[in-house]
Motif scaffolding. Structure first.
Motif, mmCIF file in Angstrom:
data_model
loop_
_atom_site.group_PDB
_atom_site.id
_atom_site.type_symbol
_atom_site.label_atom_id
_atom_site.label_comp_id
_atom_site.label_asym_id
_atom_site.label_seq_id
_atom_site.Cartn_x
_atom_site.Cartn_y
_atom_site.Cartn_z
ATOM 1 N N LEU A 120 -9.511 -1.929 3.786
ATOM 2 C CA LEU A 120 -8.120 -2.254 4.105
ATOM 3 C C LEU A 120 -8.055 -3.423 5.080
ATOM 4 O O LEU A 120 -7.298 -4.394 4.874
ATOM 5 C CB LEU A 120 -7.423 -1.027 4.699
ATOM 6 C CG LEU A 120 -5.994 -1.254 5.223
ATOM 7 C CD1 LEU A 120 -5.036 -1.490 4.064
ATOM 8 C CD2 LEU A 120 -5.538 -0.057 6.054
ATOM 9 N N TYR A 124 -7.426 5.088 -3.125
ATOM 10 C CA TYR A 124 -6.435 6.129 -2.857
ATOM 11 C C TYR A 124 -6.737 7.503 -3.457
ATOM 12 O O TYR A 124 -6.304 8.510 -2.889
ATOM 13 C CB TYR A 124 -5.046 5.635 -3.269
ATOM 14 C CG TYR A 124 -4.534 4.628 -2.275
ATOM 15 C CD1 TYR A 124 -3.940 5.040 -1.094
ATOM 16 C CD2 TYR A 124 -4.729 3.277 -2.483
ATOM 17 C CE1 TYR A 124 -3.521 4.119 -0.151
ATOM 18 C CE2 TYR A 124 -4.319 2.341 -1.546
ATOM 19 C CZ TYR A 124 -3.708 2.774 -0.386
ATOM 20 O OH TYR A 124 -3.317 1.861 0.559
ATOM 21 N N GLN A 145 0.822 -1.211 0.000
ATOM 22 C CA GLN A 145 0.000 0.000 0.000
ATOM 23 C C GLN A 145 0.857 1.263 0.000
ATOM 24 O O GLN A 145 0.384 2.333 -0.400
ATOM 25 C CB GLN A 145 -0.920 0.017 1.230
ATOM 26 C CG GLN A 145 -1.806 -1.207 1.387
ATOM 27 C CD GLN A 145 -2.571 -1.556 0.120
ATOM 28 O OE1 GLN A 145 -3.196 -0.696 -0.500
ATOM 29 N NE2 GLN A 145 -2.502 -2.818 -0.273
#
Length: 505
Positions: free
Chosen positions: A285, A302, A245
């Motif tokens: 997540l 994002y 990530q």
């Protein structure tokens, strides 16, 4: 959440998106079709409400491309490129919903355009490319709902969720984030609204045809996903999810920006008014981490964090106006160099610009194998055609080309027509449902296997050639299973063995 928004910079955002689209139109033809695209081409020709590997929307878009542009590489990838350009505009509009002015909106659009994942996704027609846009759209819609207080936005949210589920099943993780955001923020007041439940009904209605297809096919996609996930875990593709990530989705240079955005949403009194976005990031997540998903699965989350980071940075700078004259030129130079560095890095990784085997090619190859898997398909088909042409006319009438992976099957079906090759048969994914043809083959040219795998084949099999490509690029075909087998005198009942041949890939 406030209802007053800064002026929209839609013209600048549209200009960035258009520039990105034009760049794609000129660079998406450098190599060739990716193995995933070759399978998608075949699925686009066989429209259905479901497929083993994915829901039906992406093949439907592929069919539109085929009708409009034929088998053009650029035309087939148009919707993937459009999805990324649309996401750029939506990311900038998210910044606006968060209170961002001109600078925040434009910088958000630029950073979103240059994200490494988005750069790669815009060059390949895959369901992940289209799925990206639905996640970004959903974030914008949730913000519009909160800012306006108009419950009718739930209909648009429901439509986005339904279409997202028709694109990629991981949309359910995004939905979990939306549910958590609704329950944990003032949005929960909408639980009493008929519009929320109408939105839920709309999403279910849109997804219903695929759900019925899954029911009719014994929920085959669940079995597929379990098999592919087990394979990914076995070969290490799910390792380093959290570490990935930090650099692989928005890009390493954007790391400070989206971390700032996440912190602003969670800790800042101003940002907490929009903490629904934090829930829409944190819940997927956590779920992906627990499920041991691949790092890029969270890439669509994002752009909203980048937008939040741009807004936070803009507010910090505005609060320090006395420094503005001293820092304006320095800040402009710094920002320009930062954007340029992002463009160079993402361009090297994601754009199909570098000649094969050049330094630029090796840089992109170190980051991913998508370009390597576009090389050599026409060489493979030409070699198969050479073997097929050596058979007698009588033997060719009862010969099949058996492909052990979907890329090989798609390549034979795309490029084999010019050589008069029969359509490939394959036990992989949706090809298995299409069967082995009207008659049982007696001779088979086998691709994608090895000597150990062929050892128990009830036939007289010999290796007739090895797959190479003109660029000597190592990829799955040339490295993992380069041998091509010719099997004669098959001693098996196809109707009996075909049901047991099914496999996933």
């Amino acid at each position: 959440m406030p209802s007053v928004r800064p002026p929209s910079q839609i013209r600048w955002l549209a200009l960035i998106a258009f520039a990105l689209l034009v760049l794609r139109l000129f660079t998406n033809t450098r190599y060739g079709f990716h193995r995933d695209e070759l399978a998608l081409l075949d699925d686009a020709r066989e429209l259905a409400w479901g497929y083993v590997a994915y829901p039906p929307l992406t093949p439907a878009l592929g069919r539109i491309s085929l009708e409009l542009f034929g088998e053009s590489l650029t035309g087939f990838r148009l919707f993937a490129a459009l999805a990324q350009s649309i996401s750029v505009v939506l990311a900038g509009l998210i910044a606006r919903e968060l209170g961002g002015g001109r600078g925040a909106q434009i910088v958000t659009g630029l950073v979103a355009a240059l994200a490494p994942f988005s750069m790669v996704a815009g060059g390949l027609m895959q369901y992940v490319s289209v799925d990206y846009a639905w996640w970004v759209l959903l974030a914008w819609l949730v913000l519009r709902l909160g800012n306006s207080g108009d419950a009718r936005w739930w209909l648009a949210i429901g439509a986005a969720i339904g279409l997202g589920m028709l694109t990629k099943y991981t949309m359910v993780f995004c939905v979990a984030g939306v549910v958590a955001a609704t329950l944990a923020t003032p949005l929960r007041a909408h639980l009493r609204s008929q519009w929320l439940w109408m939105g839920v009904a709309l999403s279910l209605l849109l997804f219903l045809p695929n759900a019925l297809w899954q029911w009719q096919h014994d929920f085959i996609s669940l079995e597929f996903l379990q098999s592919i996930h087990a394979r990914d875990m076995r070969i290490g593709r799910t390792d380093g999810f959290l570490l990935g990530q930090l650099y692989g989705n928005a890009g390493l240079l954007a790391l400070p920006l989206w971390l700032l955005g996440l912190g602003w949403l969670v800790l800042s009194p101003e940002g907490r008014r929009y903490r629904a976005l934090a829930w829409m990031y944190a819940v997927p997540l956590l779920l992906f981490a627990l499920a041991q998903g691949r790092a890029y699965y969270l890439a669509p989350a994002y752009p909203m964090l980048v937008a939040a980071g741009c807004v936070a940075a803009e507010r910090w700078l505005r609060a320090r106006r006395p420094l503005r004259l001293w820092t304006s030129r320095l800040g402009a130079v710094t920002l320009s160099l930062w954007i340029a560095a992002m463009a160079v890095g993402s361009g090297l990784v994601g754009l199909q610009l570098a000649p094969v085997n050049s330094t630029g090619w090796r840089i992109s190859r170190a980051a991913h194998d998508n370009f390597a898997e576009q090389i050599g398909w026409q060489d493979l088909v030409a070699e198969v055609a050479r073997i097929y042409s050596c058979l007698t006319p009588e033997e060719r009438t009862r010969t099949a080309i058996f492909a052990n992976n979907y890329g090989e099957a798609g390549a034979i079906n795309l490029y084999g027509r010019q050589y008069g090759l029969p359509r490939a048969i394959s036990p992989v994914n949706s090809y298995w449902y299409r069967g082995y043809g009207m008659t049982s083959p007696q001779t088979v040219i086998v691709l994608g296997d090895d000597r150990e795998g062929m050892a128990d084949t009830p036939a007289d099999c010999v290796v007739v050639t090895r797959i190479r490509n003109r660029f000597d690029v190592p990829n799955e075909e040339t490295r993992d299973h380069p041998e091509v087998f010719l099997c004669r005198n098959l001693r098996m009942d196809w109707a009996e063995v075909w049901p047991a041949m099914r496999k996933f890939g």
